[in-house]
Design an enzyme around this catalytic site. Structure first.
Site, PDB file in Angstrom:
ATOM      1  N   MET A  33       0.833  -1.204   0.000  1.00  0.00           N
ATOM      2  CA  MET A  33       0.000   0.000   0.000  1.00  0.00           C
ATOM      3  C   MET A  33       0.868   1.255   0.000  1.00  0.00           C
ATOM      4  O   MET A  33       0.392   2.348   0.293  1.00  0.00           O
ATOM      5  CB  MET A  33      -0.945  -0.005   1.200  1.00  0.00           C
ATOM      6  CG  MET A  33      -1.892  -1.214   1.173  1.00  0.00           C
ATOM      7  SD  MET A  33      -3.441  -0.961   2.039  1.00  0.00           S
ATOM      8  CE  MET A  33      -2.859  -0.705   3.704  1.00  0.00           C
ATOM      9  N   GLY A  34       2.159   1.079  -0.320  1.00  0.00           N
ATOM     10  CA  GLY A  34       3.032   2.234  -0.446  1.00  0.00           C
ATOM     11  C   GLY A  34       3.492   2.778   0.895  1.00  0.00           C
ATOM     12  O   GLY A  34       3.357   2.141   1.923  1.00  0.00           O
ATOM     13  N   HIS A  40       9.105  -3.465   3.665  1.00  0.00           N
ATOM     14  CA  HIS A  40       8.838  -3.654   2.236  1.00  0.00           C
ATOM     15  C   HIS A  40      10.138  -3.945   1.482  1.00  0.00           C
ATOM     16  O   HIS A  40      10.179  -4.761   0.565  1.00  0.00           O
ATOM     17  CB  HIS A  40       8.217  -2.389   1.633  1.00  0.00           C
ATOM     18  CG  HIS A  40       6.893  -1.994   2.225  1.00  0.00           C
ATOM     19  ND1 HIS A  40       6.713  -0.815   2.899  1.00  0.00           N
ATOM     20  CD2 HIS A  40       5.693  -2.615   2.224  1.00  0.00           C
ATOM     21  CE1 HIS A  40       5.448  -0.728   3.288  1.00  0.00           C
ATOM     22  NE2 HIS A  40       4.805  -1.801   2.898  1.00  0.00           N
ATOM     23  N   GLN A  64     -10.422  -2.763   1.702  1.00  0.00           N
ATOM     24  CA  GLN A  64     -10.001  -3.455   2.917  1.00  0.00           C
ATOM     25  C   GLN A  64     -10.054  -2.573   4.167  1.00  0.00           C
ATOM     26  O   GLN A  64      -9.636  -2.989   5.244  1.00  0.00           O
ATOM     27  CB  GLN A  64      -8.622  -4.088   2.746  1.00  0.00           C
ATOM     28  CG  GLN A  64      -7.465  -3.121   2.679  1.00  0.00           C
ATOM     29  CD  GLN A  64      -6.175  -3.844   2.326  1.00  0.00           C
ATOM     30  OE1 GLN A  64      -6.002  -4.333   1.220  1.00  0.00           O
ATOM     31  NE2 GLN A  64      -5.253  -3.933   3.283  1.00  0.00           N
ATOM     32  N   ASP A 153       1.967  -9.269   8.876  1.00  0.00           N
ATOM     33  CA  ASP A 153       0.518  -9.438   8.750  1.00  0.00           C
ATOM     34  C   ASP A 153       0.264 -10.941   8.619  1.00  0.00           C
ATOM     35  O   ASP A 153      -0.047 -11.439   7.537  1.00  0.00           O
ATOM     36  CB  ASP A 153       0.008  -8.660   7.539  1.00  0.00           C
ATOM     37  CG  ASP A 153       0.358  -7.185   7.653  1.00  0.00           C
ATOM     38  OD1 ASP A 153      -0.317  -6.486   8.407  1.00  0.00           O
ATOM     39  OD2 ASP A 153       1.350  -6.743   7.028  1.00  0.00           O
ATOM     40  N   GLN A 156      -3.056 -12.304   7.311  1.00  0.00           N
ATOM     41  CA  GLN A 156      -3.164 -12.006   5.872  1.00  0.00           C
ATOM     42  C   GLN A 156      -2.378 -13.029   5.054  1.00  0.00           C
ATOM     43  O   GLN A 156      -2.857 -13.533   4.031  1.00  0.00           O
ATOM     44  CB  GLN A 156      -2.642 -10.598   5.612  1.00  0.00           C
ATOM     45  CG  GLN A 156      -2.438 -10.259   4.151  1.00  0.00           C
ATOM     46  CD  GLN A 156      -2.066  -8.805   3.971  1.00  0.00           C
ATOM     47  OE1 GLN A 156      -2.895  -7.937   4.086  1.00  0.00           O
ATOM     48  NE2 GLN A 156      -0.801  -8.518   3.691  1.00  0.00           N
ATOM     49  N   VAL A 179      10.333  -7.410   9.800  1.00  0.00           N
ATOM     50  CA  VAL A 179      11.482  -6.518   9.963  1.00  0.00           C
ATOM     51  C   VAL A 179      11.138  -5.507  11.062  1.00  0.00           C
ATOM     52  O   VAL A 179      10.044  -4.942  11.062  1.00  0.00           O
ATOM     53  CB  VAL A 179      11.797  -5.784   8.646  1.00  0.00           C
ATOM     54  CG1 VAL A 179      12.950  -4.801   8.837  1.00  0.00           C
ATOM     55  CG2 VAL A 179      12.112  -6.789   7.545  1.00  0.00           C
TER      56      VAL A 179
HETATM   57  P1  AMP Z   1       1.425  -2.939   3.448  1.00  0.00           P
HETATM   58  O1  AMP Z   1       1.998  -1.899   2.555  1.00  0.00           O
HETATM   59  O2  AMP Z   1       1.414  -2.557   4.908  1.00  0.00           O
HETATM   60  O3  AMP Z   1       0.099  -3.468   2.957  1.00  0.00           O
HETATM   61  O4  AMP Z   1       2.428  -4.172   3.386  1.00  0.00           O
HETATM   62  C1  AMP Z   1       2.797  -4.745   2.161  1.00  0.00           C
HETATM   63  C2  AMP Z   1       3.540  -6.024   2.424  1.00  0.00           C
HETATM   64  O5  AMP Z   1       4.683  -5.751   3.234  1.00  0.00           O
HETATM   65  C3  AMP Z   1       2.695  -7.049   3.204  1.00  0.00           C
HETATM   66  O6  AMP Z   1       2.984  -8.353   2.724  1.00  0.00           O
HETATM   67  C4  AMP Z   1       3.190  -6.870   4.610  1.00  0.00           C
HETATM   68  O7  AMP Z   1       3.031  -8.018   5.414  1.00  0.00           O
HETATM   69  C5  AMP Z   1       4.651  -6.567   4.384  1.00  0.00           C
HETATM   70  N1  AMP Z   1       5.207  -5.874   5.538  1.00  0.00           N
HETATM   71  C6  AMP Z   1       4.746  -4.746   6.135  1.00  0.00           C
HETATM   72  N2  AMP Z   1       5.494  -4.434   7.209  1.00  0.00           N
HETATM   73  C7  AMP Z   1       6.448  -5.397   7.311  1.00  0.00           C
HETATM   74  C8  AMP Z   1       7.511  -5.659   8.217  1.00  0.00           C
HETATM   75  N3  AMP Z   1       7.770  -4.858   9.261  1.00  0.00           N
HETATM   76  N4  AMP Z   1       8.282  -6.739   8.010  1.00  0.00           N
HETATM   77  C9  AMP Z   1       8.035  -7.577   6.980  1.00  0.00           C
HETATM   78  N5  AMP Z   1       7.049  -7.387   6.084  1.00  0.00           N
HETATM   79  C10 AMP Z   1       6.263  -6.316   6.240  1.00  0.00           C
END
Ligand code: AMP
Length: 287
Positions: A33-34, A40, A64, A153, A156, A179
């Site tokens: 989601m940027g 990421h 969502q 997540d 998810q 991370v």
């Molecule tokens: P989002 O932009 O928050 O929808 O996340 C996009 C992807 O990055 C999803 O698969 C998240 O689970 C992953 N993601 C977000 N934060 C982290 C993190 N701290 N460590 C690992 N993956 C992450």
């Protein structure tokens, strides 16, 4: 600079052409989601390592978000994201507008009983329907060989794994460990909402995992006892306002009573007005 697409038709024909020119080319896909951060970047790094081409999508999916959630104020900065993608060596960015993704509201509903209705699903009704729809659409648009999802997540990730399994989707889902910032707070685009004091309190989540891990390692395997200990610990911190849930489950998200190595603690709570989620794999390893 990565190649930027905003239209489904255009990214499709670009990727089709790429595959035509080089038939064994593998495509890695990182849906986001940027407002990109280190988490990421880890997904992108792994995709770069395992594939010839890496595609990142940047799309804040309205489907969502529930009423009263943070859809409008969710941080957005495409220029910054593109610069980070360039730095990371991303080949293609897909950043569609709402009209392109949803010219009409989808009528299909995705429901995985026992999975999408629990934990996050119980507190955010419709959330996983929105996630499932957007992930399925994006997978059909990009048609990657591998897609990367963060354990941050965790539910998810399990929903996506189940979709792929039940619908025989031709993609390998690659999970990536969470991370964290240096002090242990899980990286999240939503961390920008936190004031410096709240940011300090948000650390309680990570600290509660370490606390629970110590209790587990010293022989406490009663899930209820551990959950209560975690809740008490969390609520001692200022700004920790409301705990939606503290749950301990097996790897497939079934609740457990007797805790074993490999079980997960899952937490959702509010720090000030910001809702944070995180999870932790319990192990016997010394930290
Ligand atoms: P989002 O932009 O928050 O929808 O996340 C996009 C992807 O990055 C999803 O698969 C998240 O689970 C992953 N993601 C977000 N934060 C982290 C993190 N701290 N460590 C690992 N993956 C992450």
């Amino acid at each position: 600079m990565p190649k930027l697409f905003k239209k489904i038709k255009e990214i499709r024909s670009f990727l089709k052409e790429l595959r035509r020119n080089e038939s064994n080319l593998s495509v890695g896909f990182v849906p986001t989601m940027g407002y990109l951060h280190k988490g990421h970047m880890e997904l992108i790094k792994l995709s770069k390592l395992q594939n010839e081409v890496t595609v990142v999508s940047i799309y804040v999916n309205p489907l969502q978000f529930g009423a009263g959630e943070d859809y409008e104020r969710y941080p957005r900065d495409l220029e910054r994201d593109l610069a980070m993608c360039e730095e990371a060596g991303v080949d293609v960015v897909f950043a569609p507008e709402d009209q392109e993704m949803y010219p009409e509201l989808p009528k299909v509903k995705i429901d995985i009983p026992g999975l999408t209705d629990r934990l996050e699903g119980a507190y955010r009704p419709g959330h996983f329907n929105g996630v499932a729809i957007v992930v399925l659409k994006l997978l059909h648009i990009v048609q990657p060989d591998r897609a990367y999802f963060g354990e941050k997540d965790y539910q998810q990730l399990k929903v996506v794994e189940r979709l792929v399994k039940d619908l025989s989707l031709p993609v390998e889902i690659v999970p990536v460990p969470t991370v964290r910032e240096e002090d242990g707070l899980a990286c999240s685009s939503r961390n920008v909402y936190l004031s410096p004091e709240e940011r300090q309190s948000a650390l309680a989540i990570y600290k509660s995992f370490l606390f629970a891990q110590r209790l587990f390692q010293s022989g406490n395997t009663d899930a209820n006892l551990l959950k209560e200990a975690i809740k008490d610990f969390l609520l001692k911190h200022p700004h920790v306002r409301k705990i939606d849930y503290v749950e301990i489950t097996d790897e497939e998200l079934n609740p457990v009573e007797e805790v074993k190595e490999g079980n997960r603690i899952l937490v959702a709570l509010y720090v000030g007005n910001t809702r944070l989620i995180d999870n932790w794999r319990l192990s016997h390893e010394k930290l």
